[in-house]
Design a protein around this motif. Structure first.
Motif, PDB file in Angstrom:
ATOM      1  N   ASN A 101      32.804  54.434  44.879  1.00 55.10           N
ATOM      2  CA  ASN A 101      31.571  53.731  44.520  1.00 55.10           C
ATOM      3  C   ASN A 101      31.841  52.558  43.588  1.00 55.10           C
ATOM      4  O   ASN A 101      31.274  51.481  43.755  1.00 55.10           O
ATOM      5  CB  ASN A 101      30.576  54.688  43.870  1.00 55.10           C
ATOM      6  CG  ASN A 101      29.932  55.591  44.907  1.00 55.10           C
ATOM      7  OD1 ASN A 101      29.949  55.272  46.098  1.00 55.10           O
ATOM      8  ND2 ASN A 101      29.394  56.706  44.468  1.00 55.10           N
ATOM      9  N   ILE A 102      32.734  52.766  42.631  1.00 57.89           N
ATOM     10  CA  ILE A 102      33.060  51.666  41.711  1.00 57.89           C
ATOM     11  C   ILE A 102      33.685  50.515  42.507  1.00 57.89           C
ATOM     12  O   ILE A 102      33.313  49.360  42.353  1.00 57.89           O
ATOM     13  CB  ILE A 102      34.041  52.143  40.623  1.00 57.89           C
ATOM     14  CG1 ILE A 102      33.400  53.245  39.780  1.00 57.89           C
ATOM     15  CG2 ILE A 102      34.445  50.986  39.720  1.00 57.89           C
ATOM     16  CD1 ILE A 102      34.353  53.860  38.776  1.00 57.89           C
ATOM     17  N   TYR A 103      34.616  50.872  43.396  1.00 56.49           N
ATOM     18  CA  TYR A 103      35.308  49.863  44.196  1.00 56.49           C
ATOM     19  C   TYR A 103      34.315  49.057  45.037  1.00 56.49           C
ATOM     20  O   TYR A 103      34.364  47.832  45.087  1.00 56.49           O
ATOM     21  CB  TYR A 103      36.321  50.568  45.099  1.00 56.49           C
ATOM     22  CG  TYR A 103      37.193  49.643  45.898  1.00 56.49           C
ATOM     23  CD1 TYR A 103      38.059  48.773  45.266  1.00 56.49           C
ATOM     24  CD2 TYR A 103      37.152  49.652  47.284  1.00 56.49           C
ATOM     25  CE1 TYR A 103      38.876  47.935  45.995  1.00 56.49           C
ATOM     26  CE2 TYR A 103      37.966  48.816  48.014  1.00 56.49           C
ATOM     27  CZ  TYR A 103      38.820  47.958  47.370  1.00 56.49           C
ATOM     28  OH  TYR A 103      39.612  47.121  48.094  1.00 56.49           O
ATOM     29  N   LEU A 104      33.373  49.762  45.673  1.00 53.65           N
ATOM     30  CA  LEU A 104      32.398  49.070  46.511  1.00 53.65           C
ATOM     31  C   LEU A 104      31.483  48.181  45.678  1.00 53.65           C
ATOM     32  O   LEU A 104      31.114  47.091  46.098  1.00 53.65           O
ATOM     33  CB  LEU A 104      31.567  50.076  47.305  1.00 53.65           C
ATOM     34  CG  LEU A 104      32.282  50.682  48.502  1.00 53.65           C
ATOM     35  CD1 LEU A 104      31.378  51.666  49.215  1.00 53.65           C
ATOM     36  CD2 LEU A 104      32.718  49.595  49.474  1.00 53.65           C
ATOM     37  N   SER A 105      31.136  48.646  44.472  1.00 59.47           N
ATOM     38  CA  SER A 105      30.217  47.835  43.673  1.00 59.47           C
ATOM     39  C   SER A 105      30.892  46.531  43.245  1.00 59.47           C
ATOM     40  O   SER A 105      30.229  45.513  43.067  1.00 59.47           O
ATOM     41  CB  SER A 105      29.708  48.607  42.465  1.00 59.47           C
ATOM     42  OG  SER A 105      30.776  49.047  41.682  1.00 59.47           O
ATOM     43  N   TYR A 106      32.226  46.529  43.099  1.00 56.49           N
ATOM     44  CA  TYR A 106      32.911  45.267  42.824  1.00 56.49           C
ATOM     45  C   TYR A 106      32.694  44.285  43.965  1.00 56.49           C
ATOM     46  O   TYR A 106      32.527  43.085  43.759  1.00 56.49           O
ATOM     47  CB  TYR A 106      34.417  45.488  42.654  1.00 56.49           C
ATOM     48  CG  TYR A 106      34.788  46.104  41.342  1.00 56.49           C
ATOM     49  CD1 TYR A 106      34.013  45.890  40.213  1.00 56.49           C
ATOM     50  CD2 TYR A 106      35.911  46.901  41.218  1.00 56.49           C
ATOM     51  CE1 TYR A 106      34.346  46.463  39.017  1.00 56.49           C
ATOM     52  CE2 TYR A 106      36.254  47.482  40.012  1.00 56.49           C
ATOM     53  CZ  TYR A 106      35.463  47.257  38.916  1.00 56.49           C
ATOM     54  OH  TYR A 106      35.793  47.812  37.737  1.00 56.49           O
ATOM     55  N   PHE A 107      32.708  44.836  45.178  1.00 56.79           N
ATOM     56  CA  PHE A 107      32.528  43.961  46.330  1.00 56.79           C
ATOM     57  C   PHE A 107      31.145  43.357  46.364  1.00 56.79           C
ATOM     58  O   PHE A 107      30.966  42.177  46.626  1.00 56.79           O
ATOM     59  CB  PHE A 107      32.802  44.718  47.619  1.00 56.79           C
ATOM     60  CG  PHE A 107      34.210  44.598  47.995  1.00 56.79           C
ATOM     61  CD1 PHE A 107      34.635  43.555  48.773  1.00 56.79           C
ATOM     62  CD2 PHE A 107      35.125  45.494  47.505  1.00 56.79           C
ATOM     63  CE1 PHE A 107      35.958  43.407  49.078  1.00 56.79           C
ATOM     64  CE2 PHE A 107      36.449  45.359  47.801  1.00 56.79           C
ATOM     65  CZ  PHE A 107      36.880  44.313  48.586  1.00 56.79           C
ATOM     66  N   VAL A 108      30.146  44.207  46.088  1.00 54.08           N
ATOM     67  CA  VAL A 108      28.780  43.704  46.091  1.00 54.08           C
ATOM     68  C   VAL A 108      28.647  42.599  45.050  1.00 54.08           C
ATOM     69  O   VAL A 108      28.059  41.548  45.306  1.00 54.08           O
ATOM     70  CB  VAL A 108      27.790  44.847  45.816  1.00 54.08           C
ATOM     71  CG1 VAL A 108      26.385  44.307  45.678  1.00 54.08           C
ATOM     72  CG2 VAL A 108      27.869  45.881  46.920  1.00 54.08           C
ATOM     73  N   LEU A 109      29.258  42.805  43.881  1.00 50.44           N
ATOM     74  CA  LEU A 109      29.127  41.807  42.824  1.00 50.44           C
ATOM     75  C   LEU A 109      29.853  40.513  43.168  1.00 50.44           C
ATOM     76  O   LEU A 109      29.444  39.437  42.759  1.00 50.44           O
ATOM     77  CB  LEU A 109      29.669  42.363  41.515  1.00 50.44           C
ATOM     78  CG  LEU A 109      28.708  43.341  40.871  1.00 50.44           C
ATOM     79  CD1 LEU A 109      29.233  43.780  39.529  1.00 50.44           C
ATOM     80  CD2 LEU A 109      27.333  42.705  40.690  1.00 50.44           C
ATOM     81  N   ARG A 110      30.924  40.634  43.925  1.00 48.34           N
ATOM     82  CA  ARG A 110      31.651  39.426  44.309  1.00 48.34           C
ATOM     83  C   ARG A 110      30.803  38.551  45.217  1.00 48.34           C
ATOM     84  O   ARG A 110      31.029  37.360  45.346  1.00 48.34           O
ATOM     85  CB  ARG A 110      32.917  39.826  45.067  1.00 48.34           C
ATOM     86  CG  ARG A 110      34.174  39.237  44.476  1.00 48.34           C
ATOM     87  CD  ARG A 110      35.321  39.589  45.358  1.00 48.34           C
ATOM     88  NE  ARG A 110      35.858  38.400  45.994  1.00 48.34           N
ATOM     89  CZ  ARG A 110      36.721  38.448  46.992  1.00 48.34           C
ATOM     90  NH1 ARG A 110      37.116  39.597  47.468  1.00 48.34           N
ATOM     91  NH2 ARG A 110      37.187  37.342  47.517  1.00 48.34           N
ATOM     92  N   MET A 111      29.825  39.186  45.899  1.00 52.48           N
ATOM     93  CA  MET A 111      29.000  38.423  46.826  1.00 52.48           C
ATOM     94  C   MET A 111      27.906  37.642  46.114  1.00 52.48           C
ATOM     95  O   MET A 111      27.284  36.769  46.694  1.00 52.48           O
ATOM     96  CB  MET A 111      28.350  39.368  47.829  1.00 52.48           C
ATOM     97  CG  MET A 111      29.332  39.933  48.807  1.00 52.48           C
ATOM     98  SD  MET A 111      28.598  41.321  49.636  1.00 52.48           S
ATOM     99  CE  MET A 111      30.050  42.041  50.354  1.00 52.48           C
ATOM    100  N   LEU A 112      27.629  37.997  44.865  1.00 54.53           N
ATOM    101  CA  LEU A 112      26.576  37.279  44.147  1.00 54.53           C
ATOM    102  C   LEU A 112      26.960  35.810  44.007  1.00 54.53           C
ATOM    103  O   LEU A 112      28.118  35.496  43.785  1.00 54.53           O
ATOM    104  CB  LEU A 112      26.423  37.857  42.746  1.00 54.53           C
ATOM    105  CG  LEU A 112      25.712  39.182  42.635  1.00 54.53           C
ATOM    106  CD1 LEU A 112      25.748  39.645  41.195  1.00 54.53           C
ATOM    107  CD2 LEU A 112      24.280  39.054  43.098  1.00 54.53           C
ATOM    108  N   PRO A 113      25.986  34.923  44.145  1.00 58.91           N
ATOM    109  CA  PRO A 113      26.321  33.520  43.940  1.00 58.91           C
ATOM    110  C   PRO A 113      26.755  33.298  42.486  1.00 58.91           C
ATOM    111  O   PRO A 113      26.048  33.706  41.575  1.00 58.91           O
ATOM    112  CB  PRO A 113      25.010  32.792  44.227  1.00 58.91           C
ATOM    113  CG  PRO A 113      23.959  33.827  44.201  1.00 58.91           C
ATOM    114  CD  PRO A 113      24.590  35.134  44.482  1.00 58.91           C
ATOM    115  N   PRO A 114      27.913  32.680  42.288  1.00 61.52           N
ATOM    116  CA  PRO A 114      28.397  32.476  40.922  1.00 61.52           C
ATOM    117  C   PRO A 114      27.371  31.746  40.064  1.00 61.52           C
ATOM    118  O   PRO A 114      27.291  31.969  38.860  1.00 61.52           O
ATOM    119  CB  PRO A 114      29.638  31.599  41.098  1.00 61.52           C
ATOM    120  CG  PRO A 114      29.976  31.645  42.523  1.00 61.52           C
ATOM    121  CD  PRO A 114      28.800  32.110  43.283  1.00 61.52           C
TER     122      PRO A 114
END
Lengths: 271, 309
Positions: A101-114
């Protein structure tokens, strides 16, 4: 027939990629009367001299900006590696629901527009008095690159046979000792790839650099962009500076190219 | 995906030994520094952004008042926002272009060593060149007076488009530029994917009498779908966030806001008009939009992405 198709393809992609670079080189050495000519008649190197050594009209030489870029790139790269390499190992070897879950949440956050995070990040750094400092800019680059570092390194660790550390554990070596003495040395090329990628990102990043750097920490992209003002664009100086700024990256590529291809494709093939 | 495997493994391993538990603790230790970073630099700014979107926060005035959903109401009535959204969606056009060409080139070259070397060297050039430098070359190439592109076009048409002043053509110029930048890079992924397909598949197909075209559509294309999917996801996230190109080619968003993208609009609101609260509201809506698009992509992907034997 097949061979012809092959050579046409190679020629086309070469032309397609290199033509703009050819134009860049030609324009940067064209004397003011020869701008825009495909084969300039009058050639001058005064713009390169201005970029390398500075000139009377007040354009500063490139070196201090390049140094800024290298310093920030180096700080960020070291910290990103320190944090993301062990983390990637953790994600690769200890799979549980929590770690997934932690690993996946990093991915979701990477998708946020900077850009969504730019404003609050600048505010936080402003409160800490870190605007226009090396540390401040590095503190922005580090978290944006940690997910990339974890992702790349996890790909390399996933490809490392588990038997290696199982043997070491049986022999009595602890988890951390095994990681340090066995796993890290084997994955040296992976670490190199990750370092190169993080460094390149910091070296060419523009959005944060232009917002954070006011006067003391101006990196290469901001310096290059500075030749274009609302009043005039000094094309040749800008292009000469851009070309010189690419050179260190080309040298870096010469050293790391074999690993780089492995690095960028490793993850994509798995997902 | 291997996370799924991790879950099923987790269920099976009920009786964990002491050793395994100790290792689990070590794993947590390895991972924990990133959690701190994650909270301070992603979650905290995210919370600040969402909170700020409900205030009238302005850099110039010190008092910050909670205004409820006012910013969001304003947003949906804001014609510039909708224009920016349209321009942002326009930036999706390069994706099919560069993916198709990259696949074609990769297919032509993946068996040829020289071809691979060529790709490896040139994909890298646009990637390492700072985006500022690239947009400059582009401004130069498409310059209506001296530019190479227009001197070439004027051989065929009387009035070549003025790329930098007509918003419609500026957008197409950005499309061409993004395609240019990403063809080589994308080819590298496809070459690696094509090389990973076992030769025996093609041999078997040949024995069954399948021609080259059939082999391509029945074997190659389906087997590289994971790569295509990855490229689509990454490409969409990247395209939706187009910013620097707009800032360089149309510093005011173009005539009638015909070029400005959402990210550019957020940036303008935050740093030119210093309406932080409003900028945060746009960023929140747009972040949600990207999240939804990505979730939809992952859901639809189950229908067409090959997941292994």
């Amino acid at each position: 027939m097949k061979r012809i198709f092959l050579w046409i393809s190679i020629a086309l992609i070469l032309l397609w990629t290199l033509l703009p670079f050819y134009s860049l080189i030609v324009t940067s050495i064209a004397a003011s009367g020869s701008i825009g000519e495909f084969f300039p008649k009058n050639v001058t190197f005064e713009y390169y001299r201005a970029i390398l050594f500075g000139d009377e009209s007040g354009s500063k030489s490139i070196w201090s900006y390049m140094l800024n870029s290298v310093i920030i790139g180096s700080i960020s790269t070291v910290v990103v590696l320190l944090v993301s390499v062990p983390a990637a190992y953790g994600f690769s070897r200890w799979r549980s629901r929590t770690s997934t879950n932690i690993y996946l949440s990093y991915f979701v956050l990477r998708m946020l527009p900077p850009i969504a995070l730019v404003v609050p990040r600048l505010v936080i750094l402003g409160r800490l008095g870190l605007i226009d400092t090396f540390l401040g800019l590095a503190l922005i680059y580090i978290p944006t690159q940690i997910p990339l570092g974890i992702w790349l390194m996890k790909g390399f660790f996933d490809g490392t046979p588990k038997e290696l550390e199982e043997n070491a554990w049986v022999e009595g070596a602890g988890v951390f000792k095994t990681f340090w003495k066995i796993i890290l040395p084997i994955n040296g090329s992976g670490i190199a790839v990750t370092a190169v990628f993080v460094f390149i990102y910091c070296y060419i990043e523009f959005l944060y650099a232009s917002l954070m750097g006011r006067s003391s920490v101006i990196t290469l992209p901001t310096y290059i962009a500075g030749f274009s003002t609302p009043w005039e664009i000094r094309f040749q100086l800008m292009l000469a500076a851009a070309l010189i700024s690419i050179l260190p990256m080309i040298i870096l590529f010469g050293f790391a190219q074999r690993y780089i291809v492995r690095g960028i494709t490793g993850g994509a093939l798995k997902y | 995906m291997d996370c799924m495997n991790a879950r099923s493994k987790d269920k099976k391993g009920k009786g964990k030994s002491k050793l395994e538990r100790r290792e689990g603790l070590a794993g947590l230790l390895f991972v924990s520094p990133t959690i701190i970073y994650f909270i301070v630099f992603f979650l905290l700014p995210l919370v600040v952004c969402v909170y700020a979107s409900f205030t009238n926060w302005n850099i110039l005035s010190p008092n910050r008042i909670f205004v409820g959903t006012l910013n969001y109401e304003k947003l949906f009535m804001d014609p510039k926002f909708w224009k920016a959204l349209k321009n942002t969606l326009f930036m999706l056009i390069p994706i099919p272009i560069y993916i198709t060409f990259a696949l074609l080139f990769a297919y032509a070259c993946h068996k040829n060593i020289l071809g691979q070397k060529v790709f490896r060297a040139i994909y890298y050039l646009p990637y390492i060149s700072s985006i500022v430098a690239l947009t400059l070359i582009w401004m130069w190439l498409f310059n209506s007076q001296y530019g190479l592109v227009n001197s070439f076009l004027s051989l065929f048409v009387d009035n070549p488009p003025s790329w930098l002043s007509d918003p419609f053509w500026t957008k197409w110029m950005i499309v061409i530029m993004i395609s240019w930048k990403l063809i080589g890079f994308t080819s590298i992924y496809y070459i690696a994917a094509l090389k990973s397909i076992p030769k025996s598949y093609y041999e078997a197909a040949q024995i069954d009498g399948a021609g080259p075209r059939q082999q391509f559509f029945k074997i190659t294309l389906p087997l590289i779908t994971p790569t295509t999917f990855y490229l689509l996801v990454i490409g969409m996230i990247g395209s939706l966030q187009t910013f620097v190109e707009v800032q360089m080619f149309a510093p005011d968003g173009g005539r009638g806001y015909g070029v400005g993208t959402i990210v550019f609009y957020i940036w303008q609101k935050a740093f030119s008009s210093s309406q932080m609260g409003y900028a945060c509201a746009i960023a929140t809506v747009f972040g949600l939009f990207i999240l939804v698009v990505t979730v939809v992509q992952f859901t639809v992907s189950r229908k067409w992405v090959f997941e292994g034997d």
